[in-house]
Scaffold this motif. Sequence first.
Motif, PDB file in Angstrom:
ATOM      1  N   SER A  44       0.704  -1.146   0.084  1.00 25.36           N
ATOM      2  CA  SER A  44      -0.016   0.104  -0.111  1.00 25.36           C
ATOM      3  C   SER A  44       0.851   1.261  -0.002  1.00 25.36           C
ATOM      4  CB  SER A  44      -1.014  -0.024   1.068  1.00 25.36           C
ATOM      5  OG  SER A  44       0.062   0.152   2.264  1.00 25.36           O
ATOM      6  N   TYR A  52      -1.179  -3.656  15.935  1.00 19.60           N
ATOM      7  CA  TYR A  52      -1.724  -4.266  16.853  1.00 19.60           C
ATOM      8  C   TYR A  52      -0.955  -5.480  17.802  1.00 19.60           C
ATOM      9  CZ  TYR A  52      -5.943  -3.114  14.230  1.00 19.60           C
ATOM     10  OH  TYR A  52      -7.181  -2.321  13.629  1.00 19.60           O
ATOM     11  N   ASP A  57      -8.088  -6.903  19.698  1.00 18.59           N
ATOM     12  CA  ASP A  57      -8.415  -6.161  18.467  1.00 18.59           C
ATOM     13  C   ASP A  57      -8.049  -4.627  18.465  1.00 18.59           C
ATOM     14  OD1 ASP A  57      -9.086  -7.821  16.318  1.00 18.59           O
ATOM     15  OD2 ASP A  57     -10.950  -8.328  17.013  1.00 18.59           O
ATOM     16  N   GLN A 114     -10.960   0.156   1.443  1.00 23.74           N
ATOM     17  CA  GLN A 114     -11.955  -0.740   1.670  1.00 23.74           C
ATOM     18  C   GLN A 114     -12.989  -0.120   2.628  1.00 23.74           C
ATOM     19  OE1 GLN A 114     -11.608  -3.671   0.490  1.00 23.74           O
ATOM     20  NE2 GLN A 114     -13.260  -4.706   1.472  1.00 23.74           N
ATOM     21  N   THR A 116     -11.981   0.792   5.875  1.00 23.60           N
ATOM     22  CA  THR A 116     -11.716   0.423   7.190  1.00 23.60           C
ATOM     23  C   THR A 116     -10.678   1.783   7.391  1.00 23.60           C
ATOM     24  OG1 THR A 116      -9.736  -0.839   6.361  1.00 23.60           O
ATOM     25  CG2 THR A 116     -11.536  -1.839   6.833  1.00 23.60           C
ATOM     26  N   LYS A 118      -6.560   1.992   9.185  1.00 28.85           N
ATOM     27  CA  LYS A 118      -5.530   1.070   9.594  1.00 28.85           C
ATOM     28  C   LYS A 118      -4.541   1.846  10.374  1.00 28.85           C
ATOM     29  CE  LYS A 118      -2.009  -0.117   7.120  1.00 28.85           C
ATOM     30  NZ  LYS A 118      -1.121  -1.223   6.787  1.00 28.85           N
ATOM     31  N   PHE A 348      -8.169 -15.766   8.475  1.00 30.34           N
ATOM     32  CA  PHE A 348      -7.717 -14.706   9.175  1.00 30.34           C
ATOM     33  C   PHE A 348      -6.980 -15.110  10.589  1.00 30.34           C
ATOM     34  CE2 PHE A 348     -10.138 -11.797   6.656  1.00 30.34           C
ATOM     35  CZ  PHE A 348      -9.182 -11.227   5.776  1.00 30.34           C
ATOM     36  N   ALA A 391       1.313  -9.472   8.727  1.00 32.97           N
ATOM     37  CA  ALA A 391      -0.010  -9.338   8.379  1.00 32.97           C
ATOM     38  C   ALA A 391      -1.141  -8.639   9.755  1.00 32.97           C
ATOM     39  CB  ALA A 391      -0.791 -10.157   7.448  1.00 32.97           C
ATOM     40  N   LYS A 394       0.553  -5.822  11.608  1.00 32.62           N
ATOM     41  CA  LYS A 394       0.770  -4.430  10.765  1.00 32.62           C
ATOM     42  C   LYS A 394       2.391  -3.875  11.270  1.00 32.62           C
ATOM     43  CE  LYS A 394      -3.476  -4.736  10.205  1.00 32.62           C
ATOM     44  NZ  LYS A 394      -4.332  -6.252   9.785  1.00 32.62           N
TER      45      LYS A 394
ATOM     46  N   HIS B 481     -12.906  -8.941  -3.069  1.00 27.91           N
ATOM     47  CA  HIS B 481     -13.705  -7.879  -2.765  1.00 27.91           C
ATOM     48  C   HIS B 481     -14.259  -7.124  -3.820  1.00 27.91           C
ATOM     49  CE1 HIS B 481      -9.393  -7.305  -3.798  1.00 27.91           C
ATOM     50  NE2 HIS B 481      -9.675  -6.143  -4.259  1.00 27.91           N
ATOM     51  N   HIS B 527      -2.864 -12.995   2.294  1.00 23.81           N
ATOM     52  CA  HIS B 527      -3.129 -12.691   3.479  1.00 23.81           C
ATOM     53  C   HIS B 527      -2.544 -11.209   3.768  1.00 23.81           C
ATOM     54  CE1 HIS B 527      -3.278 -13.838   7.725  1.00 23.81           C
ATOM     55  NE2 HIS B 527      -2.193 -13.820   8.300  1.00 23.81           N
ATOM     56  N   VAL B 528      -1.313 -10.685   3.391  1.00 21.90           N
ATOM     57  CA  VAL B 528      -0.837  -9.539   3.651  1.00 21.90           C
ATOM     58  C   VAL B 528      -1.881  -8.359   2.896  1.00 21.90           C
ATOM     59  CG1 VAL B 528       0.983  -8.174   3.599  1.00 21.90           C
ATOM     60  CG2 VAL B 528       1.379 -10.485   3.735  1.00 21.90           C
ATOM     61  N   LEU B 529      -2.177  -8.766   1.793  1.00 24.89           N
ATOM     62  CA  LEU B 529      -3.260  -7.786   0.898  1.00 24.89           C
ATOM     63  C   LEU B 529      -4.293  -7.670   1.727  1.00 24.89           C
ATOM     64  CD1 LEU B 529      -3.998  -6.101  -1.311  1.00 24.89           C
ATOM     65  CD2 LEU B 529      -4.795  -8.019  -2.321  1.00 24.89           C
ATOM     66  N   HIS B 530      -5.102  -8.669   2.173  1.00 26.83           N
ATOM     67  CA  HIS B 530      -6.479  -8.438   2.909  1.00 26.83           C
ATOM     68  C   HIS B 530      -6.233  -8.291   4.341  1.00 26.83           C
ATOM     69  CE1 HIS B 530      -9.069  -9.770  -0.143  1.00 26.83           C
ATOM     70  NE2 HIS B 530      -7.997 -10.113  -0.613  1.00 26.83           N
ATOM     71  N   GLY B 531      -5.236  -8.611   5.133  1.00 27.01           N
ATOM     72  CA  GLY B 531      -4.762  -8.265   6.482  1.00 27.01           C
ATOM     73  C   GLY B 531      -4.103  -6.783   6.434  1.00 27.01           C
ATOM     74  N   THR B 532      -3.058  -6.647   5.922  1.00 28.44           N
ATOM     75  CA  THR B 532      -2.344  -5.368   6.006  1.00 28.44           C
ATOM     76  C   THR B 532      -2.882  -4.295   5.373  1.00 28.44           C
ATOM     77  OG1 THR B 532      -0.298  -6.735   6.397  1.00 28.44           O
ATOM     78  CG2 THR B 532      -0.078  -4.316   5.761  1.00 28.44           C
ATOM     79  N   THR B 533      -3.153  -4.510   3.900  1.00 26.34           N
ATOM     80  CA  THR B 533      -3.441  -3.190   3.253  1.00 26.34           C
ATOM     81  C   THR B 533      -4.973  -2.739   3.573  1.00 26.34           C
ATOM     82  OG1 THR B 533      -2.093  -3.801   1.525  1.00 26.34           O
ATOM     83  CG2 THR B 533      -3.813  -2.366   1.013  1.00 26.34           C
ATOM     84  N   MET B 534      -5.919  -3.910   3.554  1.00 28.57           N
ATOM     85  CA  MET B 534      -7.183  -3.615   4.055  1.00 28.57           C
ATOM     86  C   MET B 534      -7.637  -3.665   5.339  1.00 28.57           C
ATOM     87  SD  MET B 534      -8.965  -5.648   0.961  1.00 28.57           S
ATOM     88  CE  MET B 534      -8.355  -5.983  -0.782  1.00 28.57           C
ATOM     89  N   ASN B 535      -6.696  -4.195   6.000  1.00 30.58           N
ATOM     90  CA  ASN B 535      -7.218  -4.293   7.494  1.00 30.58           C
ATOM     91  C   ASN B 535      -8.398  -5.055   7.842  1.00 30.58           C
ATOM     92  OD1 ASN B 535      -6.769  -4.260  10.409  1.00 30.58           O
ATOM     93  ND2 ASN B 535      -7.232  -2.320  10.820  1.00 30.58           N
ATOM     94  N   ARG B 536      -8.903  -6.073   7.113  1.00 29.99           N
ATOM     95  CA  ARG B 536     -10.064  -6.959   7.234  1.00 29.99           C
ATOM     96  C   ARG B 536      -9.902  -7.601   8.502  1.00 29.99           C
ATOM     97  NH1 ARG B 536     -11.237 -10.093   2.693  1.00 29.99           N
ATOM     98  NH2 ARG B 536     -12.894 -10.717   4.114  1.00 29.99           N
ATOM     99  N   ASP B 537      -8.704  -8.388   8.967  1.00 27.05           N
ATOM    100  CA  ASP B 537      -8.573  -9.083  10.181  1.00 27.05           C
ATOM    101  C   ASP B 537      -8.861  -8.352  11.302  1.00 27.05           C
ATOM    102  OD1 ASP B 537      -6.342  -7.734   9.927  1.00 27.05           O
ATOM    103  OD2 ASP B 537      -5.086  -9.127  10.582  1.00 27.05           O
ATOM    104  N   HIS B 538      -8.596  -7.212  11.297  1.00 26.56           N
ATOM    105  CA  HIS B 538      -9.050  -6.275  12.673  1.00 26.56           C
ATOM    106  C   HIS B 538     -10.126  -5.315  12.364  1.00 26.56           C
ATOM    107  CE1 HIS B 538      -5.945  -8.039  15.257  1.00 26.56           C
ATOM    108  NE2 HIS B 538      -4.991  -7.887  14.245  1.00 26.56           N
ATOM    109  N   ASP B 539     -10.912  -5.664  11.349  1.00 25.74           N
ATOM    110  CA  ASP B 539     -11.640  -4.436  10.861  1.00 25.74           C
ATOM    111  C   ASP B 539     -12.473  -3.794  12.126  1.00 25.74           C
ATOM    112  OD1 ASP B 539     -13.538  -2.889   9.640  1.00 25.74           O
ATOM    113  OD2 ASP B 539     -14.473  -4.420   8.386  1.00 25.74           O
ATOM    114  N   PRO B 540     -12.107  -2.333  11.975  1.00 32.71           N
ATOM    115  CA  PRO B 540     -12.557  -1.617  13.282  1.00 32.71           C
ATOM    116  C   PRO B 540     -14.300  -1.494  13.218  1.00 32.71           C
ATOM    117  CG  PRO B 540     -10.801  -0.367  12.017  1.00 32.71           C
ATOM    118  CD  PRO B 540     -11.141  -1.508  11.193  1.00 32.71           C
TER     119      PRO B 540
END
Lengths: 415, 564
Positions: A44, A52, A57, A114, A116, A118, A348, A391, A394, B481, B527-540
């Motif tokens: 990105s 984190y 969370d 997305q 979100t 981060k 995840f 991942a 972060k 997505h 995993h990194v794209l959806h976790g790191t860039t999108m933060n879907r794993d910790h979606d606030p």
Amino acid sequence: MAISDDVIVIGGGLAGSMSALSAAKAGASVRLISHKESTLRHASGLIDVLGYPTEGDQPVVNPFDALDELPDEHPYTVVGESGIREGLALFDEITGDLYAGTHTDRNALVPTQQGTVKPTARYPRSMAAGIGNDRETLLVGFESLPDFDAPLAADHLEAVNVPFASRGVTVPFPADLRVDAKYTRFATALEREETTAALAETVESHLDGAERVAFPALLGRDNDGSVRSSLESHLGVSVFELPGGPPSLPGLRLVDRLSEALDAAGVHRSTGVPVVGRETAGDRVSSVLVDRGNHTPHPYHASEFVLATGGLVGKGIDSDRNGVHEPIFDCHVPHPKDRYDWFCGDAFGDHPFARFGVVSDGELRPVDAQGTVEHENLRAAGSVLGGANIAAEKSGSGISLATGALAGRLAAEAI
Amino acid sequence: MVNAPTVLVIGGGSTGCGIARDLAMRGFDITLVEKGNLTNGTTGRMHGLLHSGGRYAVADQASAKECIAENRILRDIASHCVEMTGGLFVQRPEDSGEYFRNKLQGCRECDIPTTVLSAAETRAKEPALAEDVERSIAVPDGAIDPFRLCVANALSAQRHGARIETHAEVTDVLVEDDTVVGCNVRHHTGPGKRTHRAPGTTEEIRADYVVNATGAWAGQIGELAGVDIEVRPSKGAMVIMNVRQVDTVINRCRPKGDADIIVPHETTAILGTTDKEVDDPEGYPEEQWEVDLMIDELSELIPVLRESRSIRSFWGVRPLYEPPGTGTADPTDITRDFFLLDHEERDGLAGMTSIVGGKFTTYRLMAERISNHVCEQFGSKADCRTAEEPLPGSEDFEVLRDHMEAFGLRSPIGRRSTQRLGSRAEEVLTTDGPNPVLCECEAVTRAEIQDAIDQSGTDLNAVRIRTRASMGNCQGGLCCHRMANELHPEHEEPTVRTALDELYQERWKGQRHALWGEQLSQAMLNHVLHGTTMNRDHDPARQETLDFDAFDTGIERTRASDGD
Ligand SMILES: Cc1cc2nc3c(=O)[nH]c(=O)nc-3n(C[C@H](O)[C@H](O)[C@H](O)COP(=O)(O)OP(=O)(O)OC[C@H]3O[C@@H](n4cnc5c(N)ncnc54)[C@H](O)[C@@H]3O)c2cc1C
Ligand SMILES: Cc1cc2nc3c(=O)[nH]c(=O)nc-3n(C[C@H](O)[C@H](O)[C@H](O)COP(=O)(O)OP(=O)(O)OC[C@H]3O[C@@H](n4cnc5c(N)ncnc54)[C@H](O)[C@@H]3O)c2cc1C
């Protein structure tokens, strides 16, 4: 003719570039050997340090307050707070006004494509207007770019309870490009004044009181600053980019900036060629073997070596049905014997594979299964190091720049 | 028919969809209920071989003859679901020459066209075969897309007035006076198309007749009705490769065995399979040895497989059935034939028949037989027309193929789209706005995704099986997505998020069995794209409100409060 340098860095991603720059800065003659494009192409462009904690969370406010909780084998535990600060300082010096975030230790919560937010430590200047204020925001997406759906992202931001109101709108792209044109062509098209003007005109009719406008991160390939200010002067409000990808324009811009810095520092570069093996003398590496497309690989000599070939994505760590390995030096990579223990059931989940990589001593030298240093003059930096789930935490780029800067300096000092 | 009899068909696999179409075409009032999406069961987890009958030509000639007859029919009525790749039975040096001759003889006896190819001819046709293969028999095997075929049957049934309810599970079979009168059904998100987060409902569906077409689950429906149905589910594993190493179906020419067949499908090749009896059609172990066996054994035929990239593995359960008292020990010896169990004759329970066993290739024939049986119950004389009437999408498909660039799509994309959509291509691909490619690996455009969403609501897994989007190399990492984005604004953000999560988790499941080499690298990238860039794993969005003021307040505000 034999090729010989003080320090050879293998791998030209963020970690390798930082290593090379830091070794050069400490006075060494440096060669950077890199095979393919770095992971930054996909990334990105954000520079996370630690977003984190290991559990829970809730994002970390200040990464430096959370380092104590990391496990012993984590690269941050190895380099310590001073190592991270050293890496950030070098990064800030190199990137200058391309990045922001230097004014505080605290994480920024960056809105993403997305919808979100981060936590991150350094963000491209082009994203700065999106951080930390409550001005109403209009998100603008393009019909022909399906990764980013602006109205959906705006609703998602609402669900996140960000402190600003947001709306989204989807508009046609202001230039006539094939729908399957490369992402970079969209970015380049926006560098033409008439395209920016046309875009501004379309967006203006949707402004409706919004005080900021966000676009996906493709406002210009090289000249993002001028694209942004042109839009800002047309619209009379501030403009920022939302991170996403791949491909990722902020990542490419960072690649360019690193490349300029490497040239300026006089780093020799061999690009497009892989290191395929090494020669040793006693407990030291004497050369690495580079495949230049001839019959036999060519030895490149140096006194010190830095391994910065990336993780599973960069191919610094490789695997087959039977195991996980580091292909150049065959450094020890701990992993469960049964490949069904490499992952967990939840997509995840805390996957063991996310932590695969070499293990190092306090000076970033890879060690074997018994903890003995593999080679006196070999150090490792970046994603090739294991022990972190970048991942989930972060922490990807932060680890790369901290370990990169330190490995490079230590290598130069060891000559 | 005035006041047409109502028939409730349970099960949305090939058999159930085929029955719904057949009976609807004969004028019955049909409701089909399926607890998942269409092809949720074995049909969505099979090898996709359109049998020529060659595999059964020695041991089970009755099945072989049915296969070749149905093979010819399906090429006709379902041309857009079938790719006639042809097939080879290949003999290696260690394989018996006598068996090769028996196979050839058997095929001839069953009217299966054959050609014997020498070693050189065999390798000229399939260069990836091992250098030491001896010879082969060419037969008319093909590849068939089970998803497209079921959807086309369901669509045809709908056009003939049927009601198709997916995500509708039979929870009870209603019996009054020794007669089945209907079922209780739980709609996971209410009747009609699926919408994530919508509340579930239950419905009592009464019917004049019930057909149990639940395959490996038939025993469970039997239990609800109080009758014994002795299905013997047997699992089989399949491994999907990232490229199509072969263009022909490759069978090892030897008596039954595990891991002896490769079927090319679209951009991939699928290795199969194993055969092991299990107790529960859903809760069985998916084992590493099965994946390893497939690669090791089939590498003897196709050596490059050892070094190739597999993108996922999946398992299915065969709905094998044995008449009570047969007692076959080895599941590979259980007949592949199908059985019609009239519970009135068999158990004294009127109003319901079960259909078990059989094969995908013979689904139409099975549907015809059971539909004839239902017609007899109601004294209907309506004829079966499913062997002649093309399935939706299949009409004039040949003509359409010539116009593949008509929709302004690059030719490979246009070709893939029109192949998938058949004669529906024009209707689907004609759109006003830009039509970008959403899934690069499988060349699926926005228009096709939108069409699939129209059919299946927020069920992105149903969209996936209709379009193949997210089924290529990246396993959805780059397009999940994008698919979800298309649900908005018709569906709200939280619904879209839930639908995306479900698709992403489903894509993850099958990949786990292919996690080494390139595919492990891909998994890390995803995993990194959806976790790191999108933060879907910790979606606030899932968490309590964040204290934004505790974080970096931005350059401007920080400067302002510093007083400069
Ligand atoms: C999709 C994605 C999104 C991301 N988002 C973020 C983010 O938002 N924030 C963040 O902080 N981090 C992010 N990251 C992580 C971050 O980009 C990486 O952690 C970091 O860039 C890794 O840098 P590296 O130099 O260690 O490895 P790489 O960038 O992988 O570089 C390794 C280099 O070594 C070369 N190489 C490998 N083998 C050889 C060989 N044998 N010979 C010669 N050269 C070789 C490779 O070709 C490559 O150029 C993301 C990563 C991905 C994939
Ligand atoms: C590994 C393997 C490979 C195969 N390869 C081939 C091949 O290459 N060629 C070929 O011709 N055949 C092949 N077959 C056989 C073929 O797949 C099956 O015979 C066929 O798909 C069975 O279809 P069906 O509709 O009878 O059952 P299913 O597809 O299993 O349909 C039954 C449906 O009933 C639903 N259901 C269950 N309980 C309930 C309930 N309570 N309420 C509502 N719905 C319910 C299930 O969700 C399921 O969708 C293969 C089988 C296996 C296992």
